[in-house]
Design a protein around this motif. Structure first.
Motif, mmCIF file in Angstrom:
data_model
loop_
_atom_site.group_PDB
_atom_site.id
_atom_site.type_symbol
_atom_site.label_atom_id
_atom_site.label_comp_id
_atom_site.label_asym_id
_atom_site.label_seq_id
_atom_site.Cartn_x
_atom_site.Cartn_y
_atom_site.Cartn_z
ATOM 1 N N ASN A 168 -9.688 138.202 -42.296
ATOM 2 C CA ASN A 168 -9.744 137.007 -41.426
ATOM 3 C C ASN A 168 -8.650 136.013 -41.798
ATOM 4 O O ASN A 168 -8.053 135.380 -40.923
ATOM 5 C CB ASN A 168 -11.119 136.352 -41.537
ATOM 6 N N TRP A 169 -8.391 135.894 -43.101
ATOM 7 C CA TRP A 169 -7.338 134.981 -43.546
ATOM 8 C C TRP A 169 -5.972 135.453 -43.053
ATOM 9 O O TRP A 169 -5.170 134.649 -42.562
ATOM 10 C CB TRP A 169 -7.361 134.887 -45.063
ATOM 11 N N ARG A 170 -5.697 136.742 -43.158
ATOM 12 C CA ARG A 170 -4.416 137.279 -42.690
ATOM 13 C C ARG A 170 -4.256 137.071 -41.189
ATOM 14 O O ARG A 170 -3.164 136.782 -40.697
ATOM 15 C CB ARG A 170 -4.329 138.773 -43.014
ATOM 16 N N GLN A 171 -5.343 137.230 -40.459
ATOM 17 C CA GLN A 171 -5.286 137.023 -39.014
ATOM 18 C C GLN A 171 -4.991 135.566 -38.673
ATOM 19 O O GLN A 171 -4.262 135.279 -37.713
ATOM 20 C CB GLN A 171 -6.592 137.480 -38.370
ATOM 21 N N GLN A 172 -5.535 134.640 -39.456
ATOM 22 C CA GLN A 172 -5.248 133.215 -39.231
ATOM 23 C C GLN A 172 -3.778 132.908 -39.500
ATOM 24 O O GLN A 172 -3.141 132.145 -38.750
ATOM 25 C CB GLN A 172 -6.147 132.354 -40.122
ATOM 26 N N VAL A 173 -3.232 133.492 -40.551
ATOM 27 C CA VAL A 173 -1.805 133.295 -40.849
ATOM 28 C C VAL A 173 -0.950 133.869 -39.722
ATOM 29 O O VAL A 173 0.038 133.250 -39.295
ATOM 30 C CB VAL A 173 -1.446 133.947 -42.205
ATOM 31 N N ASN A 174 -1.332 135.045 -39.215
ATOM 32 C CA ASN A 174 -0.596 135.638 -38.094
ATOM 33 C C ASN A 174 -0.649 134.758 -36.855
ATOM 34 O O ASN A 174 0.334 134.670 -36.104
ATOM 35 C CB ASN A 174 -1.152 137.025 -37.775
ATOM 36 N N ARG A 175 -1.792 134.094 -36.641
ATOM 37 C CA ARG A 175 -1.900 133.173 -35.490
ATOM 38 C C ARG A 175 -0.970 131.976 -35.652
ATOM 39 O O ARG A 175 -0.429 131.463 -34.664
ATOM 40 C CB ARG A 175 -3.349 132.730 -35.308
ATOM 41 N N ILE A 176 -0.783 131.513 -36.902
ATOM 42 C CA ILE A 176 0.172 130.425 -37.144
ATOM 43 C C ILE A 176 1.573 130.880 -36.761
ATOM 44 O O ILE A 176 2.324 130.152 -36.095
ATOM 45 C CB ILE A 176 0.123 129.971 -38.618
ATOM 46 N N TYR A 177 1.922 132.096 -37.179
ATOM 47 C CA TYR A 177 3.236 132.644 -36.821
ATOM 48 C C TYR A 177 3.399 132.721 -35.308
ATOM 49 O O TYR A 177 4.416 132.275 -34.753
ATOM 50 C CB TYR A 177 3.401 134.041 -37.416
ATOM 51 N N GLU A 178 2.414 133.273 -34.624
ATOM 52 C CA GLU A 178 2.525 133.448 -33.180
ATOM 53 C C GLU A 178 2.603 132.103 -32.467
ATOM 54 O O GLU A 178 3.378 131.943 -31.514
ATOM 55 C CB GLU A 178 1.335 134.262 -32.661
ATOM 56 N N THR A 179 1.803 131.121 -32.916
ATOM 57 C CA THR A 179 1.851 129.788 -32.308
ATOM 58 C C THR A 179 3.213 129.145 -32.515
ATOM 59 O O THR A 179 3.808 128.585 -31.583
ATOM 60 C CB THR A 179 0.745 128.897 -32.909
ATOM 61 N N GLY A 180 3.709 129.212 -33.745
ATOM 62 C CA GLY A 180 5.008 128.610 -34.044
ATOM 63 C C GLY A 180 6.142 129.246 -33.266
ATOM 64 O O GLY A 180 6.996 128.529 -32.706
ATOM 65 N N GLU A 195 1.588 131.369 -48.279
ATOM 66 C CA GLU A 195 1.586 132.062 -46.983
ATOM 67 C C GLU A 195 1.631 131.067 -45.832
ATOM 68 O O GLU A 195 2.370 131.272 -44.854
ATOM 69 C CB GLU A 195 0.331 132.946 -46.868
ATOM 70 N N VAL A 196 0.860 129.982 -45.921
ATOM 71 C CA VAL A 196 0.848 128.981 -44.842
ATOM 72 C C VAL A 196 2.199 128.278 -44.759
ATOM 73 O O VAL A 196 2.738 128.056 -43.670
ATOM 74 C CB VAL A 196 -0.291 127.969 -45.061
ATOM 75 N N THR A 197 2.758 127.918 -45.922
ATOM 76 C CA THR A 197 4.067 127.254 -45.936
ATOM 77 C C THR A 197 5.141 128.149 -45.333
ATOM 78 O O THR A 197 5.973 127.699 -44.526
ATOM 79 C CB THR A 197 4.459 126.871 -47.378
ATOM 80 N N SER A 198 5.128 129.420 -45.701
ATOM 81 C CA SER A 198 6.102 130.364 -45.154
ATOM 82 C C SER A 198 5.929 130.514 -43.646
ATOM 83 O O SER A 198 6.913 130.572 -42.898
ATOM 84 C CB SER A 198 5.964 131.726 -45.831
ATOM 85 N N ALA A 199 4.679 130.589 -43.203
ATOM 86 C CA ALA A 199 4.419 130.760 -41.765
ATOM 87 C C ALA A 199 4.926 129.565 -40.966
ATOM 88 O O ALA A 199 5.535 129.715 -39.902
ATOM 89 C CB ALA A 199 2.923 130.965 -41.529
ATOM 90 N N ILE A 200 4.690 128.354 -41.477
ATOM 91 C CA ILE A 200 5.103 127.144 -40.752
ATOM 92 C C ILE A 200 6.621 127.011 -40.748
ATOM 93 O O ILE A 200 7.235 126.764 -39.701
ATOM 94 C CB ILE A 200 4.441 125.899 -41.371
ATOM 95 N N THR A 201 7.238 127.171 -41.925
ATOM 96 C CA THR A 201 8.696 126.966 -42.001
ATOM 97 C C THR A 201 9.460 128.041 -41.228
ATOM 98 O O THR A 201 10.503 127.758 -40.637
ATOM 99 C CB THR A 201 9.159 126.969 -43.460
#
Length: 436
Positions: free
Chosen positions: A127-139, A365-371
């Motif tokens: 579930n955590w990995r899926q949330q990170v992937n959603r950050i990537y897709e949104t960004g 992971e969150v920082t990498s996804a956002i940046t």
């Protein structure tokens, strides 16, 4: 007791009869199957010559992934989760139920003998990995919209066309294509486990093209810094010729590291490097990281020298005949200064990636996804939406649309009446415009 399956062919003979088109995964499964048969045969021979314990047993078997030994009725057999299945944790255990009648448990839906691998997946981690992937897709989605809007603005206002905006448009196009490819990657590869397991050539090609355009992002940022540096340090160079050189730098230079990376990874015989659509990190990724870091370092050198030249010009002023830098040039410099460390943040923190299950892994992971995913939005904002010339053009266009004369306005009516009076030779009855 039921004897395990046997074969008259040895493993070398089996592999010799396999076509070259068989995937490495299939060959590895055949090896596991052969090892399982050998182990079950040894167990069967050992128990045959010894005193057989009374009671029912489920026969040893190979289910396609794991080897299950002979198991007493009413108990469970356990085996390590296969590490070659995407999403499985090899530190966890799968299990297989042996029923009271000495048969393996069958799934109620399919009626087939079933091994329980559901425990191999860490649901919380998934579930955590899926949330990170959603950050990537949104960004990437937000960035793609912003970049397309920026390209539309620069295409629409022809008065903004110049060498500098040409570089901006190529930078926007590079980021837009890269963001679109990332969204495609998440949709048809990351979210499709069967595609990853199949490991076809199409997803590998997409991986290579995606990373080529990733390199073009940083190459065009280097072009931006090089252009500003050349404009100030070598002011007499032809801008048209400079832009032609930068086209080669921005689009052609990333080809070399991409080809080297692809050749090294494709020729590597390590299964971790060639399986699962190359979705896993590879030691050869350093071939892509080096040019990115090199472009960042060169840009920082260019910008430091630009600041030095600007300070000298601002201090000298018009007394030595030096022209003061324009406001648009200073604005472009400020945008580039902000973008260089921002765009490279993702790669700057790569060497400091926390180990798996480290307390800081989530923050990383969150920082990498956002940046990584919102870089396109930052580029569009600093080079377009916050550009003074662009804002001024949009305001002028807006005012023209909102306040232009209309056919039924008072002004149009006055002009029309005046024309009627003049056409009658001044003999009409509405000679005074104030009476209209």
């Amino acid at each position: 007791m039921i004897a395990p399956p046997s074969t008259t062919e040895t493993l070398p003979e089996i592999l010799q009869n396999i076509s070259d088109t068989v995937s490495p995964l299939d060959k590895m499964l055949l090896e596991r199957k052969e090892e399982c048969w050998l182990m079950l045969n040894k167990t069967f021979v050992a128990t045959s010559v010894s005193t057989t314990a009374p009671g029912l047993f489920c026969p040893g078997t190979f289910d396609g992934w794991s080897c299950w030994p002979e198991t007493p009725a009413g108990s469970s057999a356990h085996a390590p989760c296969p590490e070659f299945i995407t999403g499985f944790d090899p530190n966890r255990m799968a299990h297989k139920e042996c029923l009271e009648n000495g048969t393996w448990f069958r799934h109620p839906s399919s009626g087939q003998v079933w091994s329980n691998y559901t425990t191999c997946v860490n649901i919380d981690d998934l579930n955590w990995r899926q949330q990170v992937n959603r950050i990537y897709e949104t960004g990437y989605s937000v960035s793609l919209v912003a970049l397309l809007m920026s390209l539309g603005i620069l295409f629409y206002f022809k008065s903004l066309r110049c060498a500098r905006t040409t570089l901006h448009m190529n930078l926007f196009a590079s980021f837009a294509i890269n963001n679109a490819l990332w969204l495609l990657w998440y949709r048809i590869v990351v979210n499709q486990p069967e595609v990853i397991v199949e490991n076809g050539e199409g997803c590998k090609v997409l991986h290579v093209i995606l990373h080529y355009f990733l390199l073009t992002n940083y190459a065009w940022m280097l072009c931006e810094g090089f252009y500003l540096h050349t404009l100030l340090v070598a002011a007499f160079i032809s801008e048209s010729r400079l832009v032609k050189w930068l086209y080669g730098l921005g689009w052609a230079m990333p080809l070399a590291p991409t080809i080297i990376y692809t050749s090294l990874r494709a020729s590597n015989h390590d299964a971790n490097d060639t399986k699962e659509c190359w979705i896993n990190e590879s030691p050869y990724t350093i071939v892509l990281i080096v040019p990115v870091c090199a472009s960042m370092v060169l840009n920082l050198i260019f910008l430091c020298n630009i600041l030095r030249v600007l300070l000298l010009k601002l201090r000298a002023g018009p007394r030595v005949g030096s022209s003061r830098p324009s406001s648009t040039l200073l604005q472009a410099l400020r945008a580039t200064l902000l973008l260089v460390p921002l765009l490279g943040l993702h790669y700057l923190v790569t060497p400091f990636r926390p180990s798996e299950n480290h307390p800081w892994e989530g923050i990383y992971e969150v920082t990498s996804a956002i940046t990584a995913s919102f870089q396109g939005l930052c580029v569009a904002t600093l080079f377009c939406f916050c550009n003074g010339e662009v804002v001024a053009q949009i305001k002028r266009r807006w005012q023209h649309l909102m306040f232009r004369p209309r056919a039924n306005s008072c002004t149009a009516t006055t002009v029309s009446v005046r024309q009627i009076v003049r056409s009658n030779g001044g003999n009409g009855i509405l000679m005074d415009e104030d009476n209209v």
